[in-house]
Structure formats: C-alpha cells, structure tokens
Enzyme design. Structure first.
Site, short mmCIF file in Angstrom:
data_model
loop_
_atom_site.label_atom_id
_atom_site.label_comp_id
_atom_site.label_asym_id
_atom_site.label_seq_id
_atom_site.Cartn_x
_atom_site.Cartn_y
_atom_site.Cartn_z
N VAL A 60 0.81 -1.22 0.00
CA VAL A 60 0.00 0.00 0.00
C VAL A 60 0.85 1.27 0.00
CG1 VAL A 60 -0.21 0.30 2.52
CG2 VAL A 60 -2.13 0.93 1.03
N TYR A 61 2.13 1.20 0.28
CA TYR A 61 2.96 2.40 0.33
C TYR A 61 3.05 3.04 -1.05
CZ TYR A 61 4.69 0.87 4.95
OH TYR A 61 4.80 0.47 6.26
N SER A 62 2.60 4.28 -1.10
CA SER A 62 2.64 5.06 -2.34
C SER A 62 2.04 4.27 -3.50
CB SER A 62 4.06 5.52 -2.67
OG SER A 62 4.55 6.37 -1.66
N ASP A 63 0.92 3.60 -3.21
CA ASP A 63 0.16 2.89 -4.25
C ASP A 63 1.02 1.88 -5.01
OD1 ASP A 63 -2.10 2.31 -5.78
OD2 ASP A 63 -1.68 3.86 -7.26
N GLY A 64 1.87 1.18 -4.28
CA GLY A 64 2.70 0.15 -4.89
C GLY A 64 4.03 0.62 -5.42
#
Length: 326
Positions: A60-64
């Site tokens: 989920v970090y920075s949308d992958g």
C-alpha cells in the site's frame, strides 16, 4: 553491523531494518513527503554499504510504487540471496469488493502483485499489515500457509494488533499445523510504551522476532517538540498518535534532549538506543531521508545507556490509550 536470528527462524538479519515507506512516487497515495526514485536509491545503497540486509516495505505504500523502487534498487545494488526482503498485505489496493483485507482472495492476488512489483520470485517475510475483523483468522492463516508452501514467501509476520488477537492467530496456526507467525511489527518508542504490558512479554515467551515501526516516534524524539517538518505537517495518521498526551510527551522529548546533550550525541541516537536495549526487540525499523539518519541509527547500536539514564528517560511517561492499530 550486528546480525541476529529473526525470532525462532534460521534467518540472519541486521540489527537495523531499513523502512521504505519514505520511498515512493509522491503523487501516488497519502504520502506527499515520500522521495521519488532518483532520491530514494542513494539511501538504499547507503544502507547496504553499512551492512543492513533487512528491508521493509508494503504493497500500500505510495500505491505500490515503494515496492517498485525498492525492488529495482536492490536488484541493482545487491545479490538477492544476501537480502532479507519484507513486505505487507492488508491495505486497500483498488476500489470495490475484495480490494483490501486479508481474505484468501485478497492474499492470493496481492502476493503475486507484490512479487511483480518487487521483481523477485519470493519474499523473505510476508506480513499482515493489520488485523482484519471481517475475515476469519482461520482463512487468513491457511492462505498464508499456502503462500509459504508455494514458495512465494519464506516466513510470515504480523503487525500492530491486540495481544489476544496475536495469541489467537498463533493458536490457530499450531492447531492446524499451519505456518506460524515468526515476527511482530508493532509500535514501540519512548512516547508509546503500551506494548510493554502484554505484546512484548508474549513475543519473548513465544520466540517471536519484534521489529518495531517508528522507534523514534516519526521524528518527534529527535527534535524540539514544537519544531515542524514537511512530514509532520501532512502526516494525518502520525498526528493522531500523539493527540491526547502532549504535556507528558513533551517532557519525554525534553528528557531525551537532556541526556543527548550530556552525552554529546544527537537525540536520535539516544531514542533508538533505548529501543535497542529492550530485550524483546530484534531489529527496529528506521527510516532515512537524510544521510545522517542512517549514520545516527548505526551509531545507536554501540551506545549503551546506563540504568540511571533509562530510568530518567522513562520517568515522565504516562499511560496512553491503545493506538496504532488502524
């Protein structure tokens, strides 16, 4: 660099883990303060050169895009068999049904997506990012077991939750002879010590590796209380962690400053040394967006606080509402 076993596994990890939430496309996801790829790579390289072999990110970090950046950098700078690569699953990755959580469907889809983004055939430590109250823990544990048996992950871990939930997950795995959680990634620092009541003793008793996130309270322990940063101004989640205990937390920060001044070292070293001296802790997860961040973290490994200093650091603390699980 010191190396230790990760819980009861045979895996050797550096005493520090580089947290990679700060590396990602700023326009993707809720972290506008994250560093784009060209600015992120030097920190990953610096960590490797310092002997850090343990890297933690999440789908989920920075949308992958954090996984993508980390995967490319590690491929360029290191041999895969020398690296311990950790990522997480739980957060929402697409709108609509089945776009988040710990169902079998979500786990099976997200492990493959993380492998593609990271550019690897396997993940060393695959962690559930939080507890999923909407999915039976039996479904989650069996799916994670199948991920391990398929060779897509070597070990599994959990993150912030209640101790009773973690106990239940361990019991379910043992009852069904499924893969057991090897690690707990929870919230531990001088401003939040509630994990010392139940979770840390449980982990010590069960041989669980503890890899705490935010050991320096998102930087609050490293600077004057009223000093702001670009991250603190936009970190909605982080700001909720300290909303109700400001007076006591301020006194803790001041005590860190006093001991650091007496020692002649940066505050970050004192704050991290306190975490490292907790017997339950395996490898704190440290972030780095400036060169001195890693320098201070490494220096903290050799800073031994006296019992009097530890008592002084802990004295201002007051009980906090349980938090960090969202």
């Amino acid at each position: 660099m010191d190396y230790v076993k990760l819980g009861r596994t045979g895996l050797d990890v550096s005493r520090l883990c580089l947290g990679c939430m700060s590396y990602g496309v700023p326009e993707r996801g809720p972290h506008p303060w994250s560093l784009p790829e060209e600015q992120s790579r030097p920190f990953i390289k610096q960590a490797l050169e310092a002997g850090i072999n343990f890297f933690d990110t999440a789908n989920v970090y920075s949308d992958g895009t954090s996984e993508e950046i980390v995967g490319r950098a590690l491929k360029d700078f290191a041999r895969r068999d020398e690296i311990v690569l950790a990522t997480k699953v739980h957060g929402r990755m697409h709108p609509g049904p089945n776009g988040a959580g710990l169902s079998r469907k979500a786990i099976m889809a997200e492990i493959d997506a993380s492998l593609r983004r990271l550019g690897t055939d396997y993940i060393d430590l695959y962690q559930i990012h939080r507890w999923d109250p909407a999915t039976p823990i039996e479904e989650t544990m069996e799916a994670l077991h199948d991920v391990v048996k398929a060779g897509k992950a070597r070990h599994i871990g959990a993150s912030s939750m209640y101790a009773w939930q973690f106990s239940k997950a361990l019991h379910v795995a043992e009852t069904h002879n499924w893969t057991r959680f090897a690690t707990m990634q929870n919230y531990v620092n001088l401003l939040y010590r509630e994990e010392e009541r139940e979770m840390l003793p449980l982990c010590e008793s069960e041989g669980i590796g503890v890899i705490p996130w935010s050991p320096m309270a998102r930087g609050r322990l490293t600077r004057d209380w009223d000093t702001k940063s670009a991250r603190s101004e936009t970190d909605t989640f982080g700001n909720t962690l300290y909303a109700n205990t400001e007076d006591a937390d301020r006194r803790v920060v001041e005590r860190v400053a006093e001991i650091a001044a007496a020692r002649g070292v940066p505050r970050a070293q004192v704050a991290l040394a306190w975490v490292l001296q907790k017997s339950a802790i395996t490898a704190p997860i440290v972030g780095a967006t400036k060169a001195n961040h890693l320098d201070d973290a490494i220096a903290a490994l050799s800073l031994r606080l006296t019992s009097e200093e530890i008592t002084a650091l802990e004295a201002p603390y007051v009980p906090h509402a349980v938090t960090g699980f969202k």
